[in-house]
Design an enzyme around this catalytic site. Structure first.
Site, mmCIF file in Angstrom:
data_model
loop_
_atom_site.group_PDB
_atom_site.id
_atom_site.type_symbol
_atom_site.label_atom_id
_atom_site.label_comp_id
_atom_site.label_asym_id
_atom_site.label_seq_id
_atom_site.Cartn_x
_atom_site.Cartn_y
_atom_site.Cartn_z
ATOM 1 N N ASP A 52 0.815 -1.216 0.000
ATOM 2 C CA ASP A 52 0.000 0.000 0.000
ATOM 3 C C ASP A 52 0.848 1.264 0.000
ATOM 4 O O ASP A 52 2.035 1.225 0.326
ATOM 5 C CB ASP A 52 -0.837 0.071 1.290
ATOM 6 N N TYR A 110 6.666 -9.706 7.560
ATOM 7 C CA TYR A 110 6.432 -8.273 7.721
ATOM 8 C C TYR A 110 6.851 -7.833 9.113
ATOM 9 O O TYR A 110 6.775 -8.606 10.073
ATOM 10 C CB TYR A 110 4.941 -7.939 7.554
#
Lengths: 245, 245
Positions: A52, A110
């Protein structure tokens, strides 16, 4: 014709995410432009993870096809000379012509960084969410442990997800303290749209006492979408690594 | 009239350093503008350390005089609403009216971060010097130990220094490894113009084998300026803390 893989690191602050879109600068667009300029061909990369807007990466993956005679492992050096300072290729090498970065099994890792102090620190705050309320790390670790395993994460992803199945496997979910930063590191076989940011938002609710850790197994077992967690801001999130199996 | 102290953190990337100058945006200028706007008076801060262009801070110090009725410790909150995201006041409080941040004895602590890997990482590289050659940390620590104590640092500062004396005391000089970053932390009673960056440049020469650690005591003892070390880039340097005695 050969297929080349790039390991791509970037500071996502000034980009509208990975994926090409009209009227906005994206990582994919810059890579296509600079590779086409370098190799004098029309290059189109295929990315592994469409991060994103504002999300960072140390190890996103992209592949592309080329007729160039430049050896795969030299492309990183040449490309880095053309790229802006906030995108740096970490490695490049040839892969099998049919290798597809989204279709092959992988473990993605992540990291989400929370700067937990009264006031923000500008340098660290570029890659961390400044959160001033006190957090109970033991409770957060208890909650995070419930996420590990194979679960239906429909209550922990955006309702805009386009995935056919919302079942994913999380292999590990660690929470460490580094000075005033709380660092969440999560590995899994894949993550739904906004999933890491929503898992983080949920853990922040647990850390402040708004939600009990016991609520997590209930939400993971729910048959319907009954919950819409807070989405922690993009700036704290970094795609660390994609390991192909 | 009261005198208020500010503890100031900033990302120095987009500023031409601390000190006011024509045709360039500086931290001092922004603080004067925003304080004057907040307090509706003409405010002029006095800074403790005039950091160079690109240098960061977690704890620089400034004081100013004001007639405001806002309590000293509330000014930080109000001022942070007006400041750009890359300057954040960490604390504000009243001090004695004659307190001067450059004239009172203090211990200053600086950190220099070296990202020691093949390719740069964009997020970390904002506050670190990317240096790809292998470094011998044991030799660097041996050399750093020679700097500790009271010495004449004329061979480790810019020839443009305006200081009357080039004698300074270094209290500690630590070198730690954090993953792929080498973090130098140095505390002293004061530092000459470019001194921390030149000490770092010297230690990099030692780390690569260009200079022997034994050369340091010789340079510290030299009666004349016989040496001009490399100046490590500003981006790796952060003023961590100023402790008044």
């Amino acid at each position: 014709m050969k297929r080349v893989m790039l390991i791509v690191a970037y500071d996502g602050t000034n980009y509208h995410g990975w994926q090409m879109q009209p009227n906005a600068v994206t990582i994919e667009q810059i890579l296509n432009e600079k590779l086409s300029e370098l190799l004098k061909e029309d290059i189109q990369v295929i990315g592994a993870s469409r991060t994103d807007a504002g999300v960072h990466a140390e190890g996103n993956v992209a592949v592309f096809d080329t007729n160039t005679s430049i050896p795969g492992e030299k492309i990183s050096y040449a490309l880095n000379h053309l790229l802006p300072e906030d995108i740096v290729i970490q490695e490049s090498f040839e892969v099998e012509p049919d290798f597809h970065p989204r279709k092959c099994d992988s473990i993605k890792t992540y990291q989400y960084r929370i700067l937990n102090r009264n006031f923000n620190l500008p340098v660290k705050g570029r890659n961390a969410y400044h959160f001033y309320r006190k957090l109970d790390l033991d409770k957060m670790r208890e909650a995070a442990a419930y996420f590990v395993g194979k679960h239906d994460f429909k209550n922990f992803c955006s309702s805009h997800t386009q995935a056919k199945s919302t079942i994913r496997i999380i292999y590990s979910f660690d929470i460490e303290e580094e000075d005033e930063e709380i660092v969440l590191t999560v590995s899994g076989n894949g993550f739904l749209y906004n999933m890491v940011r929503m898992l983080t938002g949920t853990l922040l609710d647990v850390g402040t006492g708004r939600m009990s850790p016991d609520k997590i197994p209930e939400l993971l077992a729910a048959k319907e979408r009954v919950h819409s967690p807070n989405t922690a801001p993009a700036r704290g999130l970094t795609l660390l690594d994609i390991e192909y199996l």
